[in-house]
Scaffold this motif. Structure first.
Motif, PDB file in Angstrom:
ATOM      1  N   PRO A   1       0.812  -1.228   0.000  1.00  0.00           N
ATOM      2  CA  PRO A   1       0.000   0.000   0.000  1.00  0.00           C
ATOM      3  C   PRO A   1       0.843   1.275   0.000  1.00  0.00           C
ATOM      4  N   ALA A   2       1.953   1.269   0.733  1.00  0.00           N
ATOM      5  CA  ALA A   2       2.813   2.460   0.771  1.00  0.00           C
ATOM      6  C   ALA A   2       3.531   2.650  -0.566  1.00  0.00           C
TER       7      ALA A   2
ATOM      8  N   PHE B   1       2.562   1.451  -3.643  1.00  0.00           N
ATOM      9  CA  PHE B   1       1.756   1.510  -4.864  1.00  0.00           C
ATOM     10  C   PHE B   1       0.326   2.038  -4.663  1.00  0.00           C
ATOM     11  N   GLY B   2      -0.043   2.394  -3.441  1.00  0.00           N
ATOM     12  CA  GLY B   2      -1.439   2.734  -3.155  1.00  0.00           C
ATOM     13  C   GLY B   2      -1.991   3.912  -3.927  1.00  0.00           C
ATOM     14  N   ASP B   3      -1.126   4.818  -4.398  1.00  0.00           N
ATOM     15  CA  ASP B   3      -1.596   6.019  -5.108  1.00  0.00           C
ATOM     16  C   ASP B   3      -1.478   5.879  -6.628  1.00  0.00           C
ATOM     17  N   ILE B   4      -1.214   4.678  -7.127  1.00  0.00           N
ATOM     18  CA  ILE B   4      -1.128   4.462  -8.574  1.00  0.00           C
ATOM     19  C   ILE B   4      -2.504   4.626  -9.215  1.00  0.00           C
ATOM     20  N   LYS B   5      -2.574   5.408 -10.283  1.00  0.00           N
ATOM     21  CA  LYS B   5      -3.838   5.638 -10.994  1.00  0.00           C
ATOM     22  C   LYS B   5      -3.793   5.128 -12.436  1.00  0.00           C
ATOM     23  N   PHE B   6      -2.599   5.064 -13.001  1.00  0.00           N
ATOM     24  CA  PHE B   6      -2.453   4.607 -14.391  1.00  0.00           C
ATOM     25  C   PHE B   6      -1.365   3.552 -14.457  1.00  0.00           C
ATOM     26  N   VAL B   7      -1.646   2.492 -15.192  1.00  0.00           N
ATOM     27  CA  VAL B   7      -0.638   1.469 -15.459  1.00  0.00           C
ATOM     28  C   VAL B   7      -0.519   1.339 -16.968  1.00  0.00           C
TER      29      VAL B   7
ATOM     30  N   ALA C   1      -2.401  -3.436  -2.668  1.00  0.00           N
ATOM     31  CA  ALA C   1      -2.054  -2.031  -2.412  1.00  0.00           C
ATOM     32  C   ALA C   1      -3.283  -1.162  -2.195  1.00  0.00           C
ATOM     33  N   LYS C   2      -4.492  -1.765  -2.368  1.00  0.00           N
ATOM     34  CA  LYS C   2      -5.771  -1.058  -2.194  1.00  0.00           C
ATOM     35  C   LYS C   2      -5.910   0.125  -3.166  1.00  0.00           C
ATOM     36  N   CYS C   3      -5.460  -0.082  -4.385  1.00  0.00           N
ATOM     37  CA  CYS C   3      -5.568   0.960  -5.411  1.00  0.00           C
ATOM     38  C   CYS C   3      -7.022   1.112  -5.851  1.00  0.00           C
TER      39      CYS C   3
END
Length: 258
Positions: free
Chosen positions: A32-33, A35-41, A114-116
Protein backbone atom coordinates in the motif's frame (compact mmCIF):
# COMPACT_ATOMS: atom_id res chain seq x y z
CA UNK A 1 -15.94 1.33 -5.06
CA UNK A 2 -13.38 1.49 -7.87
CA UNK A 3 -11.16 -1.06 -6.13
CA UNK A 4 -9.13 -3.50 -8.17
CA UNK A 5 -10.68 -6.92 -7.47
CA UNK A 6 -9.23 -10.40 -7.39
CA UNK A 7 -11.61 -13.27 -8.04
CA UNK A 8 -9.80 -15.90 -5.98
CA UNK A 9 -11.13 -16.98 -2.54
CA UNK A 10 -7.92 -18.92 -1.84
CA UNK A 11 -5.91 -15.71 -1.48
CA UNK A 12 -7.69 -14.87 1.79
CA UNK A 13 -6.42 -18.14 3.28
CA UNK A 14 -2.78 -17.49 2.43
CA UNK A 15 -0.43 -16.18 5.09
CA UNK A 16 1.71 -14.51 2.44
CA UNK A 17 1.19 -13.77 -1.25
CA UNK A 18 4.44 -13.90 -3.19
CA UNK A 19 4.40 -12.25 -6.61
CA UNK A 20 7.17 -14.49 -7.90
CA UNK A 21 7.84 -12.95 -11.30
CA UNK A 22 7.76 -9.35 -9.99
CA UNK A 23 10.03 -10.11 -7.00
CA UNK A 24 7.50 -8.56 -4.62
CA UNK A 25 5.39 -9.94 -1.76
CA UNK A 26 2.90 -9.00 0.93
CA UNK A 27 5.34 -9.77 3.78
CA UNK A 28 8.56 -8.51 2.22
CA UNK A 29 7.13 -5.22 0.90
CA UNK A 30 4.67 -2.57 2.11
CA UNK A 31 2.59 -2.66 -1.05
CA UNK A 32 0.00 0.00 0.00
CA UNK A 33 2.81 2.46 0.77
CA UNK A 34 4.68 1.64 -2.44
CA UNK A 35 1.76 1.51 -4.86
CA UNK A 36 -1.44 2.73 -3.16
CA UNK A 37 -1.60 6.02 -5.11
CA UNK A 38 -1.13 4.46 -8.57
CA UNK A 39 -3.84 5.64 -10.99
CA UNK A 40 -2.45 4.61 -14.39
CA UNK A 41 -0.64 1.47 -15.46
CA UNK A 42 0.95 1.30 -18.90
CA UNK A 43 2.21 -2.07 -20.08
CA UNK A 44 4.22 -3.02 -23.15
CA UNK A 45 6.40 -5.85 -24.40
CA UNK A 46 9.93 -4.49 -24.11
CA UNK A 47 11.72 -3.58 -20.84
CA UNK A 48 13.77 -0.89 -22.59
CA UNK A 49 10.65 0.65 -24.13
CA UNK A 50 8.87 0.76 -20.77
CA UNK A 51 11.92 2.35 -19.12
CA UNK A 52 11.96 5.02 -21.83
CA UNK A 53 8.22 5.54 -21.36
CA UNK A 54 8.65 6.05 -17.60
CA UNK A 55 11.42 8.60 -18.24
CA UNK A 56 9.18 10.37 -20.75
CA UNK A 57 6.31 10.48 -18.22
CA UNK A 58 8.59 11.94 -15.55
CA UNK A 59 9.46 14.78 -17.91
CA UNK A 60 5.84 15.29 -19.03
CA UNK A 61 4.61 15.39 -15.42
CA UNK A 62 7.48 17.65 -14.28
CA UNK A 63 8.56 15.19 -11.60
CA UNK A 64 11.78 15.26 -9.60
CA UNK A 65 14.49 13.24 -11.25
CA UNK A 66 13.30 13.97 -14.76
CA UNK A 67 16.11 13.23 -17.19
CA UNK A 68 17.76 10.76 -14.82
CA UNK A 69 17.65 6.99 -15.07
CA UNK A 70 14.69 5.27 -13.41
CA UNK A 71 15.06 2.32 -11.04
CA UNK A 72 13.62 -1.08 -11.93
CA UNK A 73 11.24 -2.02 -9.10
CA UNK A 74 11.46 -5.69 -10.16
CA UNK A 75 15.25 -5.76 -10.29
CA UNK A 76 15.38 -9.07 -8.38
CA UNK A 77 13.58 -10.79 -11.25
CA UNK A 78 14.73 -11.09 -14.85
CA UNK A 79 11.22 -11.80 -16.13
CA UNK A 80 9.65 -8.33 -16.14
CA UNK A 81 10.74 -4.75 -15.53
CA UNK A 82 8.69 -2.15 -13.63
CA UNK A 83 9.25 1.60 -13.41
CA UNK A 84 7.36 4.38 -11.68
CA UNK A 85 6.66 8.00 -12.67
CA UNK A 86 4.42 9.56 -10.02
CA UNK A 87 0.96 7.97 -10.31
CA UNK A 88 1.99 6.08 -13.46
CA UNK A 89 3.37 2.54 -13.38
CA UNK A 90 5.22 1.31 -16.48
CA UNK A 91 5.69 -2.47 -16.79
CA UNK A 92 7.02 -4.82 -19.46
CA UNK A 93 5.03 -7.97 -20.23
CA UNK A 94 7.17 -9.87 -22.72
CA UNK A 95 5.76 -11.39 -25.89
CA UNK A 96 2.56 -13.37 -26.30
CA UNK A 97 -0.46 -14.41 -24.25
CA UNK A 98 1.32 -16.68 -21.72
CA UNK A 99 3.85 -13.97 -20.83
CA UNK A 100 1.33 -11.11 -20.45
CA UNK A 101 -1.08 -13.41 -18.59
CA UNK A 102 1.48 -14.23 -15.88
CA UNK A 103 2.38 -10.56 -15.46
CA UNK A 104 -1.28 -9.45 -15.30
CA UNK A 105 -2.21 -12.01 -12.63
CA UNK A 106 0.56 -10.67 -10.42
CA UNK A 107 -0.03 -7.02 -11.32
CA UNK A 108 -3.75 -7.31 -10.50
CA UNK A 109 -2.92 -8.93 -7.15
CA UNK A 110 -0.37 -6.18 -6.52
CA UNK A 111 -2.96 -3.44 -7.14
CA UNK A 112 -5.47 -5.32 -4.97
CA UNK A 113 -3.05 -5.70 -2.04
CA UNK A 114 -2.05 -2.03 -2.41
CA UNK A 115 -5.77 -1.06 -2.19
CA UNK A 116 -5.57 0.96 -5.41
CA UNK A 117 -8.76 2.63 -6.65
CA UNK A 118 -9.98 3.78 -10.07
CA UNK A 119 -6.99 2.44 -11.97
CA UNK A 120 -6.79 2.78 -15.75
CA UNK A 121 -4.56 0.30 -17.59
CA UNK A 122 -3.36 0.83 -21.16
CA UNK A 123 -1.32 -1.57 -23.27
CA UNK A 124 0.97 0.30 -25.63
CA UNK A 125 3.00 -1.42 -28.31
CA UNK A 126 3.69 -2.11 -31.94
CA UNK A 127 1.59 -4.31 -34.19
CA UNK A 128 1.03 -5.36 -37.76
CA UNK A 129 -1.49 -3.18 -39.59
CA UNK A 130 -4.26 -4.31 -41.89
CA UNK A 131 -5.37 -2.00 -44.68
CA UNK A 132 -4.04 1.09 -42.91
CA UNK A 133 -1.16 3.50 -43.45
CA UNK A 134 2.19 2.70 -41.78
CA UNK A 135 2.62 4.89 -38.70
CA UNK A 136 -1.08 4.72 -37.79
CA UNK A 137 -2.09 4.34 -34.14
CA UNK A 138 -4.89 1.81 -33.65
CA UNK A 139 -7.02 2.17 -30.52
CA UNK A 140 -8.72 -1.16 -29.87
CA UNK A 141 -12.48 -1.23 -29.28
CA UNK A 142 -12.68 -5.03 -29.21
CA UNK A 143 -9.99 -7.68 -29.18
CA UNK A 144 -10.87 -10.66 -31.36
CA UNK A 145 -9.38 -14.12 -31.83
CA UNK A 146 -8.14 -15.70 -35.06
CA UNK A 147 -11.76 -16.43 -36.07
CA UNK A 148 -12.63 -12.72 -35.58
CA UNK A 149 -14.74 -13.49 -32.47
CA UNK A 150 -14.65 -11.27 -29.34
CA UNK A 151 -13.52 -14.02 -26.99
CA UNK A 152 -10.55 -15.37 -25.08
CA UNK A 153 -10.43 -19.12 -24.61
CA UNK A 154 -8.53 -20.32 -21.55
CA UNK A 155 -8.13 -23.98 -20.60
CA UNK A 156 -8.76 -24.25 -16.83
CA UNK A 157 -8.06 -27.80 -15.61
CA UNK A 158 -9.62 -29.66 -18.55
CA UNK A 159 -12.39 -27.17 -19.27
CA UNK A 160 -12.29 -24.55 -22.03
CA UNK A 161 -13.47 -21.30 -20.40
CA UNK A 162 -14.59 -18.53 -22.76
CA UNK A 163 -14.23 -14.93 -21.57
CA UNK A 164 -15.36 -11.63 -23.06
CA UNK A 165 -12.80 -9.29 -24.62
CA UNK A 166 -14.73 -6.01 -24.67
CA UNK A 167 -12.63 -2.98 -23.78
CA UNK A 168 -13.73 0.35 -22.32
CA UNK A 169 -15.48 2.20 -25.17
CA UNK A 170 -15.51 5.56 -23.34
CA UNK A 171 -11.78 5.32 -22.76
CA UNK A 172 -11.23 4.51 -26.45
CA UNK A 173 -13.16 7.63 -27.46
CA UNK A 174 -11.25 9.71 -24.89
CA UNK A 175 -7.93 8.53 -26.33
CA UNK A 176 -9.12 9.23 -29.86
CA UNK A 177 -10.03 12.78 -28.79
CA UNK A 178 -6.52 13.20 -27.32
CA UNK A 179 -5.01 12.11 -30.63
CA UNK A 180 -6.44 15.17 -32.35
CA UNK A 181 -3.83 17.27 -30.54
CA UNK A 182 -1.03 15.28 -32.22
CA UNK A 183 -1.39 15.68 -36.00
CA UNK A 184 1.70 13.60 -36.89
CA UNK A 185 0.04 10.28 -36.05
CA UNK A 186 -3.11 9.21 -37.91
CA UNK A 187 -5.29 7.48 -35.31
CA UNK A 188 -8.37 5.29 -35.58
CA UNK A 189 -10.52 2.92 -33.54
CA UNK A 190 -10.82 -0.65 -34.76
CA UNK A 191 -10.76 -4.33 -33.84
CA UNK A 192 -7.43 -5.89 -32.90
CA UNK A 193 -6.85 -9.54 -33.78
CA UNK A 194 -4.83 -11.51 -31.26
CA UNK A 195 -2.95 -14.63 -32.37
CA UNK A 196 -0.95 -17.29 -30.53
CA UNK A 197 1.95 -17.08 -32.95
CA UNK A 198 3.94 -14.54 -34.96
CA UNK A 199 4.43 -16.65 -38.09
CA UNK A 200 1.76 -19.16 -39.15
CA UNK A 201 -0.82 -17.62 -36.81
CA UNK A 202 -0.50 -14.25 -38.55
CA UNK A 203 -0.40 -15.66 -42.07
CA UNK A 204 3.29 -15.05 -42.66
CA UNK A 205 5.01 -16.91 -45.47
CA UNK A 206 8.55 -16.77 -44.02
CA UNK A 207 8.42 -19.01 -40.94
CA UNK A 208 10.05 -22.42 -40.48
CA UNK A 209 6.66 -23.92 -41.35
CA UNK A 210 4.07 -22.75 -43.87
CA UNK A 211 1.23 -24.87 -45.23
CA UNK A 212 -0.73 -22.24 -47.18
CA UNK A 213 -0.35 -20.21 -50.35
CA UNK A 214 0.00 -16.46 -50.66
CA UNK A 215 -3.50 -16.44 -52.19
CA UNK A 216 -4.95 -18.18 -49.12
CA UNK A 217 -3.13 -15.71 -46.89
CA UNK A 218 -4.58 -12.69 -48.72
CA UNK A 219 -8.08 -14.18 -48.72
CA UNK A 220 -7.86 -14.67 -44.92
CA UNK A 221 -6.58 -11.13 -44.32
CA UNK A 222 -9.37 -9.71 -46.49
CA UNK A 223 -11.92 -11.56 -44.35
CA UNK A 224 -10.27 -10.18 -41.24
CA UNK A 225 -10.45 -6.63 -42.63
CA UNK A 226 -14.12 -7.09 -43.55
CA UNK A 227 -14.77 -8.22 -39.96
CA UNK A 228 -13.38 -4.87 -38.69
CA UNK A 229 -9.82 -5.96 -37.88
CA UNK A 230 -7.27 -3.17 -38.37
CA UNK A 231 -4.21 -4.63 -36.69
CA UNK A 232 -2.74 -7.91 -35.45
CA UNK A 233 -0.70 -8.69 -32.33
CA UNK A 234 -0.34 -11.39 -29.65
CA UNK A 235 -1.64 -10.13 -26.28
CA UNK A 236 -4.91 -8.20 -26.55
CA UNK A 237 -7.52 -10.92 -25.89
CA UNK A 238 -5.86 -12.04 -22.65
CA UNK A 239 -5.34 -8.40 -21.65
CA UNK A 240 -8.99 -7.49 -22.26
CA UNK A 241 -10.36 -10.60 -20.52
CA UNK A 242 -8.30 -10.31 -17.33
CA UNK A 243 -8.72 -6.56 -16.95
CA UNK A 244 -12.46 -6.75 -17.55
CA UNK A 245 -13.00 -9.50 -14.98
CA UNK A 246 -11.02 -7.69 -12.28
CA UNK A 247 -12.53 -4.21 -12.60
CA UNK A 248 -9.65 -2.49 -14.38
CA UNK A 249 -10.60 0.17 -16.91
CA UNK A 250 -8.57 -1.08 -19.85
CA UNK A 251 -7.56 -0.05 -23.36
CA UNK A 252 -5.03 -1.22 -25.91
CA UNK A 253 -3.20 1.13 -28.28
CA UNK A 254 -0.84 0.01 -31.03
CA UNK A 255 1.55 1.77 -33.35
CA UNK A 256 1.65 0.11 -36.75
CA UNK A 257 5.20 -0.28 -38.00
CA UNK A 258 6.22 -1.56 -41.44
Amino acid sequence: SGLVLVKNPHLDLMEEDILYHLDLGTKTHNLPAMFGDIKFVCVGGSPNRMRAFAQFMRQELGLAGAGEDVADMCAGSDRYAMYRAGPVLSISHGMGIPSISIMLHELIKLLHHAKCRDVTIIRIGTSGGLGIEAGTVVITDTAVDSSFQPRFEQVVLDNVVVRSTELDKDLAEELLACSRDIPDFPTLIGHTMCTYDFYEGQGRLDGALCSFSSEKKLEYLRRAYDAGVRNIEMESTAFAALCGLCGLKGESCHFYLL
